[in-house]
Scaffold this motif. Structure first.
Motif, PDB file in Angstrom:
ATOM      1  N   ARG A  13      -0.157  -2.472   4.184  1.00 12.19           N
ATOM      2  CA  ARG A  13       0.857  -3.526   4.257  1.00 12.19           C
ATOM      3  C   ARG A  13       2.270  -2.934   4.052  1.00 12.19           C
ATOM      4  O   ARG A  13       3.045  -2.809   4.990  1.00 12.19           O
ATOM      5  CB  ARG A  13       0.552  -4.619   3.214  1.00 12.19           C
ATOM      6  CG  ARG A  13       1.260  -5.943   3.471  1.00 12.19           C
ATOM      7  CD  ARG A  13       2.693  -6.009   3.031  1.00 12.19           C
ATOM      8  NE  ARG A  13       2.861  -5.752   1.597  1.00 12.19           N
ATOM      9  CZ  ARG A  13       4.038  -5.581   1.022  1.00 12.19           C
ATOM     10  NH1 ARG A  13       5.148  -5.630   1.747  1.00 12.19           N
ATOM     11  NH2 ARG A  13       4.138  -5.333  -0.271  1.00 12.19           N
ATOM     12  N   ASP A  14       2.574  -2.504   2.853  1.00 12.88           N
ATOM     13  CA  ASP A  14       3.929  -2.018   2.562  1.00 12.88           C
ATOM     14  C   ASP A  14       4.227  -0.765   3.387  1.00 12.88           C
ATOM     15  O   ASP A  14       5.362  -0.533   3.801  1.00 12.88           O
ATOM     16  CB  ASP A  14       4.046  -1.690   1.065  1.00 12.88           C
ATOM     17  CG  ASP A  14       5.474  -1.815   0.543  1.00 12.88           C
ATOM     18  OD1 ASP A  14       6.348  -2.252   1.301  1.00 12.88           O
ATOM     19  OD2 ASP A  14       5.705  -1.450  -0.623  1.00 12.88           O
ATOM     20  N   GLY A  15       3.197   0.038   3.620  1.00 12.23           N
ATOM     21  CA  GLY A  15       3.375   1.271   4.385  1.00 12.23           C
ATOM     22  C   GLY A  15       3.592   0.997   5.856  1.00 12.23           C
ATOM     23  O   GLY A  15       4.583   1.426   6.441  1.00 12.23           O
ATOM     24  N   ALA A 204       2.485  -2.294 -11.696  1.00  3.83           N
ATOM     25  CA  ALA A 204       3.806  -1.754 -11.354  1.00  3.83           C
ATOM     26  C   ALA A 204       3.794  -1.176  -9.938  1.00  3.83           C
ATOM     27  O   ALA A 204       2.776  -0.671  -9.469  1.00  3.83           O
ATOM     28  CB  ALA A 204       4.216  -0.683 -12.357  1.00  3.83           C
ATOM     29  N   HIS A 205       4.951  -1.270  -9.290  1.00  3.64           N
ATOM     30  CA  HIS A 205       5.095  -0.881  -7.880  1.00  3.64           C
ATOM     31  C   HIS A 205       6.385  -0.070  -7.768  1.00  3.64           C
ATOM     32  O   HIS A 205       7.479  -0.613  -7.957  1.00  3.64           O
ATOM     33  CB  HIS A 205       5.164  -2.172  -7.060  1.00  3.64           C
ATOM     34  CG  HIS A 205       5.377  -2.008  -5.592  1.00  3.64           C
ATOM     35  ND1 HIS A 205       4.408  -2.306  -4.665  1.00  3.64           N
ATOM     36  CD2 HIS A 205       6.455  -1.618  -4.867  1.00  3.64           C
ATOM     37  CE1 HIS A 205       4.881  -2.111  -3.449  1.00  3.64           C
ATOM     38  NE2 HIS A 205       6.121  -1.690  -3.542  1.00  3.64           N
ATOM     39  N   PHE A 206       6.240   1.218  -7.491  1.00  7.03           N
ATOM     40  CA  PHE A 206       7.422   2.087  -7.443  1.00  7.03           C
ATOM     41  C   PHE A 206       7.623   2.690  -6.059  1.00  7.03           C
ATOM     42  O   PHE A 206       6.665   2.935  -5.330  1.00  7.03           O
ATOM     43  CB  PHE A 206       7.288   3.220  -8.465  1.00  7.03           C
ATOM     44  CG  PHE A 206       7.275   2.720  -9.890  1.00  7.03           C
ATOM     45  CD1 PHE A 206       8.389   2.100 -10.434  1.00  7.03           C
ATOM     46  CD2 PHE A 206       6.138   2.856 -10.677  1.00  7.03           C
ATOM     47  CE1 PHE A 206       8.378   1.620 -11.734  1.00  7.03           C
ATOM     48  CE2 PHE A 206       6.117   2.384 -11.984  1.00  7.03           C
ATOM     49  CZ  PHE A 206       7.237   1.771 -12.513  1.00  7.03           C
ATOM     50  N   HIS A 207       8.884   2.944  -5.772  1.00  3.85           N
ATOM     51  CA  HIS A 207       9.244   3.713  -4.570  1.00  3.85           C
ATOM     52  C   HIS A 207       9.856   5.034  -5.027  1.00  3.85           C
ATOM     53  O   HIS A 207      10.371   5.134  -6.141  1.00  3.85           O
ATOM     54  CB  HIS A 207      10.197   2.908  -3.677  1.00  3.85           C
ATOM     55  CG  HIS A 207       9.482   1.853  -2.898  1.00  3.85           C
ATOM     56  ND1 HIS A 207       9.210   1.966  -1.552  1.00  3.85           N
ATOM     57  CD2 HIS A 207       8.941   0.676  -3.286  1.00  3.85           C
ATOM     58  CE1 HIS A 207       8.550   0.897  -1.147  1.00  3.85           C
ATOM     59  NE2 HIS A 207       8.370   0.090  -2.172  1.00  3.85           N
ATOM     60  N   ASP A 208       9.801   6.026  -4.127  1.00  3.35           N
ATOM     61  CA  ASP A 208      10.137   7.391  -4.544  1.00  3.35           C
ATOM     62  C   ASP A 208      11.494   7.861  -4.034  1.00  3.35           C
ATOM     63  O   ASP A 208      11.733   9.058  -3.876  1.00  3.35           O
ATOM     64  CB  ASP A 208       9.024   8.344  -4.071  1.00  3.35           C
ATOM     65  CG  ASP A 208       8.903   9.561  -4.970  1.00  3.35           C
ATOM     66  OD1 ASP A 208       9.419   9.514  -6.105  1.00  3.35           O
ATOM     67  OD2 ASP A 208       8.297  10.555  -4.536  1.00  3.35           O
ATOM     68  N   GLY A 246      10.066   5.817   0.881  1.00  2.00           N
ATOM     69  CA  GLY A 246       8.631   5.646   0.763  1.00  2.00           C
ATOM     70  C   GLY A 246       8.165   5.230  -0.626  1.00  2.00           C
ATOM     71  O   GLY A 246       8.896   5.314  -1.605  1.00  2.00           O
ATOM     72  N   ASN A 247       6.914   4.788  -0.670  1.00  2.00           N
ATOM     73  CA  ASN A 247       6.304   4.360  -1.931  1.00  2.00           C
ATOM     74  C   ASN A 247       5.872   5.560  -2.764  1.00  2.00           C
ATOM     75  O   ASN A 247       5.765   6.677  -2.264  1.00  2.00           O
ATOM     76  CB  ASN A 247       5.048   3.529  -1.638  1.00  2.00           C
ATOM     77  CG  ASN A 247       5.362   2.183  -1.054  1.00  2.00           C
ATOM     78  OD1 ASN A 247       5.995   2.089  -0.011  1.00  2.00           O
ATOM     79  ND2 ASN A 247       4.927   1.133  -1.719  1.00  2.00           N
ATOM     80  N   LEU A 248       5.553   5.275  -4.006  1.00  2.00           N
ATOM     81  CA  LEU A 248       4.804   6.237  -4.817  1.00  2.00           C
ATOM     82  C   LEU A 248       3.566   6.617  -4.011  1.00  2.00           C
ATOM     83  O   LEU A 248       2.833   5.739  -3.548  1.00  2.00           O
ATOM     84  CB  LEU A 248       4.394   5.566  -6.136  1.00  2.00           C
ATOM     85  CG  LEU A 248       3.325   6.266  -6.987  1.00  2.00           C
ATOM     86  CD1 LEU A 248       3.815   7.636  -7.465  1.00  2.00           C
ATOM     87  CD2 LEU A 248       2.970   5.400  -8.195  1.00  2.00           C
TER      88      LEU A 248
END
Ligand code: COA
Ligand code: ZN
Length: 307
Positions: A13-15, A204-208, A246-248
């Motif tokens: 989804r997020d990707g 938790a939801h992190f982006h890098d 991008g995401n973690l």
């Protein structure tokens, strides 16, 4: 120690929502299958949003009923409103997530609503989901910093979390949508949320974006959080939040957690197979911070599942 760390894979989804290449339904299913083969047991598979807003997710209704191993995997889907909830219910979704951004402007850009409207719509959607016997999750997006309004007051985030919990959210995901948080801010906010509602209820939801995603995940783990969103190869971003990288990366999270003695159930060698497939499908080079090291390990032990 064999404490469990739950990895919720959001790549599908997020990707994918942020990729320029439209990925065919059959290829999305292959990707999900590869994740399941790697041991992933919690996946945000799609979103039931407006196809005009996110064309990549336009096939959610057909995709969801075809997801593999539905009895063993917790699949969830994002829904922005009652219309999305109804579509999700018809497609057999058992867990839905609503997204509430912590600022006025981000709600406007993402779902074309004011903060008050968005809060009301998320609450009614959660109530509808509870009524339909679904499991529920609420994201509080841009919980640390908004690309339009800057730093976000933790008191606002806490108030929104409370409203989502009252409306029926079984779990609340604190999201650093643009990857602007730092470990100290994470320790503070996640610590306060955990004291207020219990760490079990939180994720938790992190982006890098700034390279802090893993450090932020560790800060959240120290605050007692044991559920994390991550995306294979770090694939992700947000089409509505400028600067969101991008995401973690799932492999970074799994590698760190495993080395620290947590169990994730995910096989890094097989996860690399899924990442290679995602690269093929999106025509992009993917990979988290650990990519070079994982590649080297795989060359030393070229057996799938060995790393
Ligand atoms: N699924 C499919 N279509 C939907 C829908 C849903 N859940 N909700 C609304 N729509 C349709 C409406 O029927 C309407 O269609 P039409 O133009 O053919 O008449 C159109 O979308 C616009 O609806 P409207 O109620 O006026 O909403 P909007 O244009 O203000 O858009 C959202 C609101 C929430 C539907 C839209 O902004 C959206 O889907 N955003 C999702 C963003 C996202 O996924 N962000 C990433 C995750 S954080
Ligand atoms: Zn995200």
């Amino acid at each position: 120690m064999d404490e469990v760390l739950l990895v919720n894979e959001v790549g599908p989804r997020d990707g994918l929502q942020n990729q320029k290449v439209l990925v065919a339904r059959s290829d999305k299913l292959r990707l999900v299958r590869a994740l399941v083969d790697a041991g992933v047991r919690s996946i945000e598979a799609t979103s039931f949003v407006s196809p005009k807003a996110v064309p990549q997710m336009a096939d959610a209704d057909e995709l969801f009923p075809l997801l593999p191993n539905a009895a063993q995997v917790d699949y969830s889907a994002l829904v922005p409103n009652l219309r999305g909830l109804e579509r999700a219910r018809a497609a057999g979704v058992r867990e839905v997530a609503v997204v509430l951004s912590a600022t006025e402007t981000m709600n406007q850009r993402n779902i074309n609503m004011s903060l008050a409207q968005a809060t009301a719509v998320c609450a009614e959607t959660l109530q509808g989901a509870v009524g339909a016997g679904m499991r529920t999750k609420a994201y509080v997006a841009v919980a640390f910093e908004c690309p339009f309004e800057g730093p976000v007051d933790p008191a606002i985030v806490l108030a929104l979390v409370e409203q989502m919990v009252r409306a029926g959210a079984r779990e609340v995901v604190i999201a650093d949508t643009i990857g602007a948080a730092d470990p100290r801010a994470v320790a503070k906010l996640m610590g306060r949320c955990a004291r207020e509602w219990g760490a079990d209820r939180l994720s938790a939801h992190f982006h890098d974006t700034r390279g802090f995603a893993l450090a932020n995940a560790w800060a959240a783990m120290e605050a007692g959080i044991r559920k994390f969103d991550s995306s294979l190869g770090g694939m992700g971003g947000c089409p509505f939040a400028p600067g969101a990288a991008g995401n973690l990366a799932t492999e970074d999270l799994v590698l760190m957690a495993t080395q620290c003695g947590f169990k994730t159930g995910i096989d890094l060698g097989l996860l690399r197979v899924a990442i290679a497939l995602a690269e093929d499908l999106t025509h992009r080079k993917l990979g988290g911070r650990s990519a070079a090291w994982l590649d080297k390990q795989a060359q030393l032990q070229p057996v799938a599942g060995a790393v």
